[in-house]
Write a protein that holds these residues in place. Structure first.
Motif, PDB file in Angstrom:
ATOM      1  N   HIS A 233     -14.689 -16.919 -19.673  1.00  0.00           N
ATOM      2  CA  HIS A 233     -14.588 -15.709 -20.499  1.00  0.00           C
ATOM      3  C   HIS A 233     -13.146 -15.351 -20.845  1.00  0.00           C
ATOM      4  O   HIS A 233     -12.772 -14.168 -20.852  1.00  0.00           O
TER       5      HIS A 233
ATOM      6  N   LEU B 223     -12.097  -9.463 -24.058  1.00  0.00           N
ATOM      7  CA  LEU B 223     -12.634 -10.293 -22.973  1.00  0.00           C
ATOM      8  C   LEU B 223     -12.099  -9.848 -21.616  1.00  0.00           C
ATOM      9  O   LEU B 223     -12.819  -9.929 -20.612  1.00  0.00           O
TER      10      LEU B 223
ATOM     11  N   ARG C 165     -14.582  -9.000 -18.692  1.00  0.00           N
ATOM     12  CA  ARG C 165     -14.555  -9.664 -17.379  1.00  0.00           C
ATOM     13  C   ARG C 165     -14.485  -8.647 -16.243  1.00  0.00           C
ATOM     14  O   ARG C 165     -15.113  -8.806 -15.206  1.00  0.00           O
TER      15      ARG C 165
ATOM     16  N   HIS D 151     -19.351 -11.302 -13.977  1.00  0.00           N
ATOM     17  CA  HIS D 151     -19.427 -11.323 -15.440  1.00  0.00           C
ATOM     18  C   HIS D 151     -19.987 -12.617 -16.005  1.00  0.00           C
ATOM     19  O   HIS D 151     -20.225 -12.707 -17.221  1.00  0.00           O
ATOM     20  N   ALA D 152     -20.197 -13.633 -15.178  1.00  0.00           N
ATOM     21  CA  ALA D 152     -20.687 -14.898 -15.743  1.00  0.00           C
ATOM     22  C   ALA D 152     -21.359 -15.748 -14.680  1.00  0.00           C
ATOM     23  O   ALA D 152     -21.069 -15.612 -13.480  1.00  0.00           O
TER      24      ALA D 152
END
Lengths: 194, 61
Positions: free
Chosen positions: A106, A182, A186, B19-20
């Protein structure tokens, strides 16, 4: 955005992605780095992959250069300066990029393509996009395209076509916007499911 | 949706933001610890610290 997120400057390293002798991309990378360093709220440094100590007898994290990994970990975005060699990207750039993963997730990336011909590295950029996507980077839709690079700079590396300054400004505006968004994502926007 | 345990930034002591997620395909294949047959690999999750910005990764729960 939190006050902390707003106050930290963005860190956007510029990666010179070739080790070849006589590389014209070095002029481009130095120019891009100098222009980026002028922008308020942005810190940058020039990373020359020729200087990285990467193992070629290991893979993934085992091959990494610790300092490069730290630089990428700290980065909010990357600028890659990439020459087009036979329509492709330099193998050693791919090797360097492959040594990291979580450090990219990200984060924004923009590519400056460099070519001796008239297409400004568009083919190498297109070839690099799926690699960057798989690494977890988020590509911006502006590129830097340096065509006929042997004419764009003089022998001392001075820019001979001032139009590149304005073109690069547009590229940076998009990259900085993406880097800010971003970073906020994040740090503050959770993946569904908590 | 599943609630996962919180992660704390080892540098700042602040709760991180997940976040991922990303699938890692390992040489161990289906023998890898945490292998998910539906995804064909091991799921990793990525967290960022809202204070220092650093990213941390761990195997998904």
């Amino acid at each position: 955005m939190s006050a902390r997120t707003d106050t930290r400057p963005l860190f956007i390293p510029v990666v010179l992605g070739t080790v070849r002798q006589g590389r014209m991309s070095e002029h481009v990378a130095r120019f891009v780095h100098a222009e980026l360093a002028k922008r308020p709220g942005v810190e940058t440094e020039l990373v020359d992959i020729r200087e990285l100590k990467l193992s070629n007898t290991d893979e993934g994290g085992g091959a990494r250069d610790v300092r490069f990994t730290e630089t990428v970990a700290r980065a909010d975005a990357l600028v890659l300066v990439v020459p087009e060699y036979n329509h492709g990207y330099p193998g050693l750039l791919k090797h360097a990029l492959d040594t990291n993963l979580k450090e990219y997730i990200h984060k924004a990336v923009g590519v400056c393509g460099v070519s001796a011909g008239p297409f400004g590295g568009t083919r190498v950029i297109e070839n690099l996009l799926p690699v960057l996507r798989e690494l977890g980077l988020v590509t911006v839709f502006w590129d830097g395209n340096f065509s006929s690079v042997q004419k764009a700079f003089d022998a001392e590396g001075n820019l001979t076509d001032a139009a590149y300054v304005r073109r690069l400004d547009k590229f940076f505006r998009e990259l900085v916007w993406m880097a800010k968004v971003l970073r906020h994502g994040r740090e503050h926007v959770a993946l569904e499911g908590g | 949706m599943t609630e996962t345990s919180k992660m704390v930034c080892p540098d700042c002591g602040v709760e991180t933001n997940r976040h991922a997620e990303k699938v890692e395909y390992t040489d161990a294949g289906a023998d890898a610890e945490g292998f998910d047959p539906a995804l064909g690999g091991v799921l990793e999750e990525f967290h960022a610290c809202p204070d220092c910005g650093r990213t941390h990764a761990r195997r998904a729960e």
